[in-house]
Design a protein around this motif. Sequence first.
Motif, PDB file in Angstrom:
ATOM      1  N   GLU A 100      -8.484  -3.653  -4.726  1.00 36.40           N
ATOM      2  CA  GLU A 100      -9.854  -3.296  -4.365  1.00 36.40           C
ATOM      3  C   GLU A 100     -10.368  -2.249  -5.335  1.00 36.40           C
ATOM      4  O   GLU A 100      -9.600  -1.609  -6.061  1.00 36.40           O
ATOM      5  N   GLN A 103      -2.008  -4.596  -5.252  1.00 38.45           N
ATOM      6  CA  GLN A 103      -1.791  -3.594  -4.226  1.00 38.45           C
ATOM      7  C   GLN A 103      -2.835  -2.493  -4.296  1.00 38.45           C
ATOM      8  O   GLN A 103      -3.672  -2.466  -5.198  1.00 38.45           O
ATOM      9  N   SER A 104      -2.755  -1.596  -3.322  1.00 37.93           N
ATOM     10  CA  SER A 104      -3.633  -0.433  -3.282  1.00 37.93           C
ATOM     11  C   SER A 104      -2.942   0.745  -3.959  1.00 37.93           C
ATOM     12  O   SER A 104      -1.714   0.871  -3.917  1.00 37.93           O
ATOM     13  N   ALA A 136      -4.786  -4.243  -9.083  1.00 37.75           N
ATOM     14  CA  ALA A 136      -5.315  -3.482  -7.952  1.00 37.75           C
ATOM     15  C   ALA A 136      -6.143  -4.411  -7.074  1.00 37.75           C
ATOM     16  O   ALA A 136      -6.931  -5.213  -7.578  1.00 37.75           O
ATOM     17  N   SER A 177      -9.079   1.449  -5.457  1.00 40.56           N
ATOM     18  CA  SER A 177      -7.806   1.642  -6.161  1.00 40.56           C
ATOM     19  C   SER A 177      -7.999   1.698  -7.669  1.00 40.56           C
ATOM     20  O   SER A 177      -7.323   2.459  -8.374  1.00 40.56           O
ATOM     21  N   GLY A 182       0.813  -1.207   0.000  1.00 40.68           N
ATOM     22  CA  GLY A 182       0.000   0.000   0.000  1.00 40.68           C
ATOM     23  C   GLY A 182       0.843   1.251   0.000  1.00 40.68           C
ATOM     24  O   GLY A 182       0.569   2.192   0.741  1.00 40.68           O
ATOM     25  N   ASP A 189      -5.244  -9.525  -2.712  1.00 42.91           N
ATOM     26  CA  ASP A 189      -4.058  -9.339  -1.886  1.00 42.91           C
ATOM     27  C   ASP A 189      -3.322 -10.664  -1.705  1.00 42.91           C
ATOM     28  O   ASP A 189      -3.916 -11.688  -1.343  1.00 42.91           O
ATOM     29  N   LYS A 206      -8.030   0.115   1.771  1.00 42.71           N
ATOM     30  CA  LYS A 206      -7.869  -1.314   1.513  1.00 42.71           C
ATOM     31  C   LYS A 206      -8.749  -2.136   2.448  1.00 42.71           C
ATOM     32  O   LYS A 206      -9.262  -3.197   2.064  1.00 42.71           O
TER      33      LYS A 206
END
Length: 414
Positions: free
Chosen positions: A189, A161-162, A187, A192, A125, A211, A349
């Motif tokens: 979520e 990742q975020s 990404a 993001s 993140g 993740d 996140k």
Amino acid sequence: MNIVVINAYVRENAGDAALLSVCLRHVQEAFPGADVAISGMEDAAVRPEFEGVPNIGSIRRYVADGTVARPRRIVRKVLLGLVGAAAVTLPGPLARAALRMLPTEARREADAVARADLVVSMGGGYVLARPGLDGHQNIFFVLLPTLLAQRAGVPVVWAPQSFGPFPAAVQRRLVGRVMRRSAAVLAREDVSVGELLACGVPADHVERAVDAGFAFRPERRTDWRARLGVGPDERLVGITARRWLPPTAQERYERELARTIDAVQATGARAVLIPQVSTDYLGDDDRVCERRIAGYCAGDPLVVDEVVDYRDLKGLYDECVLLLGTRFHSVIFSLTSGVPCVAIEYEHKTRGIMADLGLGEWVVPIADVTRDRLWALAEPLLKDPAPYREILDAALPGYLVRAHSLPHRLREAV
């Protein structure tokens, strides 16, 4: 084949260590026999390897080195900022001349990414910025190795990742430029994804992913009940906390957590404060605030007050019947063991991933934490976790499959 995994953090952050561990496993699964190196925030002179993979240090570590005086760090940031900007904008001969001006550690990373066959930015993140100069320099140094790799024609993959926030237009332009030129952008979520779209990254160039912490399943190595001195039938409720808020709000958050711990222990369960992060880098040591929380409690909770290996820490969450988790990878570690969690949100996140799993109603923003609000969610889970586990059991298997998809994407990128 030469592969460089960039933007690694420190192993005392158990979540980031787990993400790096999984990333390295996926890289090696995708390309057996490849030569892999890590560039990250650990000093290569002190920590020359991680799980047997050599660490070469990084530009980011060099400019943020907390062991040198602040004026010297400022000089490093200014000089490397200028040299880095020259290396990615000037014509070839001048750019190469600029790179030769880099100090040894920074030049090692610059040379490694330029000569690699693939660069992988590990999950996490860290691709975010805040208003002002600090935000600009943070996003520049995070993206600089990628810019150097892309200038050399090396494909770059962003592991799940975020992304964001990016409050300034110049930050969004830089992020958009880097991501559009990357081979794959994953990404973890929906928020993001929206941040990247706002940076001008085409929707078909952003992939929704999972993740990598969900793929972290180390072998159990520690008998935590013996270590904590609790019996096999005692119920353990884990709590993770962190420093995040301004002082007055931080104290209120810590005291409300303490009141919640008292409510937990009034049921006969034992609360255990768990440090998910135990590094002095940037003063980010959960043990500091967890000692204060323990001091606010009416009855003594169990406190893990030592630095614990990230693989051993996963086993402690396995022993819990419930987690009240601020550090989000403590939530992930628990969910993958079927442990119900109430998640305390400090970045997007948390809500995004919990919503993905159908668990969005068990999220409380960190600024809104109160004993009553936490206990209203936690008490029913202590009495009957079955409804929560039904939701988790329905969502988690598919999520775990997606968490193992990175090797395929890495092969596609090359």
